[in-house]
Design a protein around this motif. Structure first.
Motif, mmCIF file in Angstrom:
data_model
loop_
_atom_site.group_PDB
_atom_site.id
_atom_site.type_symbol
_atom_site.label_atom_id
_atom_site.label_comp_id
_atom_site.label_asym_id
_atom_site.label_seq_id
_atom_site.Cartn_x
_atom_site.Cartn_y
_atom_site.Cartn_z
ATOM 1 N N THR A 121 1.055 -1.101 0.049
ATOM 2 C CA THR A 121 -0.163 -0.261 -0.286
ATOM 3 C C THR A 121 0.667 1.426 -0.007
ATOM 4 O O THR A 121 2.088 0.812 0.605
ATOM 5 C CB THR A 121 -0.676 0.210 1.394
ATOM 6 N N GLU A 122 0.765 2.599 -0.875
ATOM 7 C CA GLU A 122 1.132 3.248 -0.665
ATOM 8 C C GLU A 122 0.520 4.548 0.551
ATOM 9 O O GLU A 122 -1.055 4.854 0.272
ATOM 10 C CB GLU A 122 0.940 4.482 -2.523
ATOM 11 N N TYR A 123 0.956 5.262 1.187
ATOM 12 C CA TYR A 123 0.379 5.444 2.235
ATOM 13 C C TYR A 123 1.006 7.492 2.022
ATOM 14 O O TYR A 123 1.828 7.437 1.394
ATOM 15 C CB TYR A 123 1.729 5.401 3.525
ATOM 16 N N ASP A 124 -0.520 8.625 2.626
ATOM 17 C CA ASP A 124 -0.547 9.397 2.033
ATOM 18 C C ASP A 124 0.069 10.085 3.244
ATOM 19 O O ASP A 124 0.244 11.511 2.834
ATOM 20 C CB ASP A 124 -1.520 10.134 1.594
ATOM 21 N N ALA A 125 -0.099 9.359 4.603
ATOM 22 C CA ALA A 125 -0.001 9.999 5.717
ATOM 23 C C ALA A 125 0.281 8.798 6.706
ATOM 24 O O ALA A 125 0.411 8.226 6.210
ATOM 25 C CB ALA A 125 -0.455 10.848 6.280
ATOM 26 N N VAL A 126 1.239 9.315 8.107
ATOM 27 C CA VAL A 126 0.931 8.174 9.210
ATOM 28 C C VAL A 126 1.609 9.387 9.939
ATOM 29 O O VAL A 126 1.145 10.469 10.532
ATOM 30 C CB VAL A 126 2.836 7.797 9.263
ATOM 31 N N LEU A 127 0.291 8.383 11.430
ATOM 32 C CA LEU A 127 0.105 9.124 12.575
ATOM 33 C C LEU A 127 0.929 7.984 13.621
ATOM 34 O O LEU A 127 1.421 7.066 13.228
ATOM 35 C CB LEU A 127 -1.643 8.984 12.985
ATOM 36 N N PHE A 128 1.360 8.936 14.672
ATOM 37 C CA PHE A 128 1.838 7.360 15.901
ATOM 38 C C PHE A 128 1.273 7.616 17.125
ATOM 39 O O PHE A 128 0.960 9.366 17.209
ATOM 40 C CB PHE A 128 3.252 8.418 16.232
ATOM 41 N N GLU B 94 12.344 10.871 7.784
ATOM 42 C CA GLU B 94 12.529 10.285 6.720
ATOM 43 C C GLU B 94 11.356 9.685 5.366
ATOM 44 O O GLU B 94 11.076 9.980 4.481
ATOM 45 C CB GLU B 94 13.800 9.126 6.256
ATOM 46 N N LEU B 95 10.149 10.449 6.009
ATOM 47 C CA LEU B 95 9.518 9.995 5.801
ATOM 48 C C LEU B 95 8.322 11.062 4.891
ATOM 49 O O LEU B 95 8.134 12.576 5.218
ATOM 50 C CB LEU B 95 8.091 9.980 6.533
ATOM 51 N N PRO B 96 8.328 10.660 3.122
ATOM 52 C CA PRO B 96 8.214 11.413 2.304
ATOM 53 C C PRO B 96 6.270 12.306 2.197
ATOM 54 O O PRO B 96 6.291 12.235 1.270
ATOM 55 C CB PRO B 96 7.793 11.051 0.836
ATOM 56 N N VAL B 97 5.710 11.826 3.330
ATOM 57 C CA VAL B 97 4.398 11.500 3.591
ATOM 58 C C VAL B 97 3.715 13.167 4.783
ATOM 59 O O VAL B 97 4.969 12.864 5.335
ATOM 60 C CB VAL B 97 3.521 10.698 3.678
ATOM 61 N N LYS B 98 2.830 13.595 5.014
ATOM 62 C CA LYS B 98 2.372 13.962 6.234
ATOM 63 C C LYS B 98 2.064 12.956 7.511
ATOM 64 O O LYS B 98 2.408 12.094 7.106
ATOM 65 C CB LYS B 98 0.971 14.422 6.047
ATOM 66 N N ASP C 289 2.688 17.678 11.535
ATOM 67 C CA ASP C 289 1.779 18.604 10.856
ATOM 68 C C ASP C 289 -0.102 18.879 11.939
ATOM 69 O O ASP C 289 -0.117 19.469 11.502
ATOM 70 C CB ASP C 289 1.000 17.589 9.275
ATOM 71 N N THR C 290 0.131 18.058 12.015
ATOM 72 C CA THR C 290 -1.049 18.373 13.564
ATOM 73 C C THR C 290 -0.352 16.834 14.810
ATOM 74 O O THR C 290 0.271 16.367 14.042
ATOM 75 C CB THR C 290 -2.409 17.720 12.601
ATOM 76 N N ALA D 231 -8.454 14.769 9.260
ATOM 77 C CA ALA D 231 -9.575 15.503 8.034
ATOM 78 C C ALA D 231 -7.875 16.648 8.463
ATOM 79 O O ALA D 231 -8.374 16.817 7.517
ATOM 80 C CB ALA D 231 -10.809 15.321 9.808
ATOM 81 N N ASP D 232 -7.511 16.792 9.590
ATOM 82 C CA ASP D 232 -6.275 17.851 9.253
ATOM 83 C C ASP D 232 -5.442 17.805 8.377
ATOM 84 O O ASP D 232 -5.534 18.163 7.194
ATOM 85 C CB ASP D 232 -5.329 18.053 10.718
ATOM 86 N N LEU D 233 -5.377 16.357 8.235
ATOM 87 C CA LEU D 233 -4.146 16.181 7.555
ATOM 88 C C LEU D 233 -4.815 15.875 6.053
ATOM 89 O O LEU D 233 -3.684 15.818 4.412
ATOM 90 C CB LEU D 233 -3.506 14.833 7.674
ATOM 91 N N ASN D 234 -6.105 15.449 5.359
ATOM 92 C CA ASN D 234 -6.772 15.387 4.181
ATOM 93 C C ASN D 234 -6.006 14.528 3.569
ATOM 94 O O ASN D 234 -5.968 14.030 2.373
ATOM 95 C CB ASN D 234 -7.075 16.833 3.758
#
Length: 219
Positions: free
Chosen positions: A2-9, A103-107, A133-134, A160-163
């Motif tokens: 899967t390609e991800y457009d955001a990562v939450l921790f 290093e992550l190329p996403v939000k 970003d949030t 929602a913040d990261l769209n």
């Protein structure tokens, strides 16, 4: 993959070391003392320090004829203070592999069951705020206890913040994995040293030993 457009921790146990159990218990003892209870039962100390529910909190307060709002306000203040002091004393540190987040190329975002004010403090104290970003922790209210993970409330707010549409959630507890499943996200269980012997009843999408492994997944 899967390609991800955001990562939450998650935060504690993922970005920074988790609080010591005795520190949490002492903060809870201090809260009880503040409201006039000098010798609470240990089981009540443990319950309050380790993730009490709204109903459980009201039951404990009823046992000592305490106003729940007054006690919880004291508990949250003492717990927040104890965490700030631990960071300032270098008793809790950030993990070295947090550098991989850059290093992550996403939000990126943070979603934690800890206080929002404590998450804000950590990000500033360790100069991590530019990486994200949030971020969300819970409000210091009784009501927020019902919104903690595995509830997806704060995860959904961050998304929602990261769209973002395809999101990966990284945590170190079963509730993190359950929350990710509830939000229909892929999950990473980060098996750090304090989680070596944990058996999960739910399966994460991935299991890794380091945040560098998370960066490799996303790349």
């Amino acid at each position: 993959m899967t390609e991800y457009d955001a990562v939450l921790f998650d935060s504690d146990g993922v970005l920074v070391e988790p609080p010591a159990r005795e520190t949490q218990l002492e903060a809870t003892r201090a809260a009880f003392r503040e409201v006039g209870v000098d010798d609470p039962e240990r089981r009540h100390l443990l319950d309050v320090a380790s993730g009490v529910t709204v109903d459980g909190l009201h039951e404990i307060c009823a046992a000592y004829d305490l106003d729940a709002e007054t006690f919880w306000d004291a508990r949250e203040r003492h717990d927040e203070r104890s965490q700030f002091e631990a960071f300032r004393a270098n008793a809790r540190r950030r993990y070295d592999d947090v550098t991989a987040v850059a290093e992550l190329p996403v939000k990126r975002g943070v979603v934690s069951n800890n206080h929002h004010s404590t998450i804000e403090f950590k990000l500033d104290f360790f100069d991590l705020r530019p990486l994200f970003d949030t971020f969300y922790g819970r409000e210091m209210t009784i009501e927020s206890l019902s919104l903690k993970k595995p509830n997806t409330h704060y995860i959904e707010r961050a998304i929602a913040d990261l769209n973002a549409e395809s999101v990966l959630y990284v945590g170190d507890s079963e509730s993190d994995v359950v929350a990710a499943h509830g939000a229909e996200l892929d999950s990473v269980f980060l098996r750090r040293s304090h989680r070596r012997d944990v058996d999960l009843s739910v399966a994460p999408t991935f299991e890794v030993d380091s945040l560098h492994d998370v960066a490799a997944l996303v790349k």
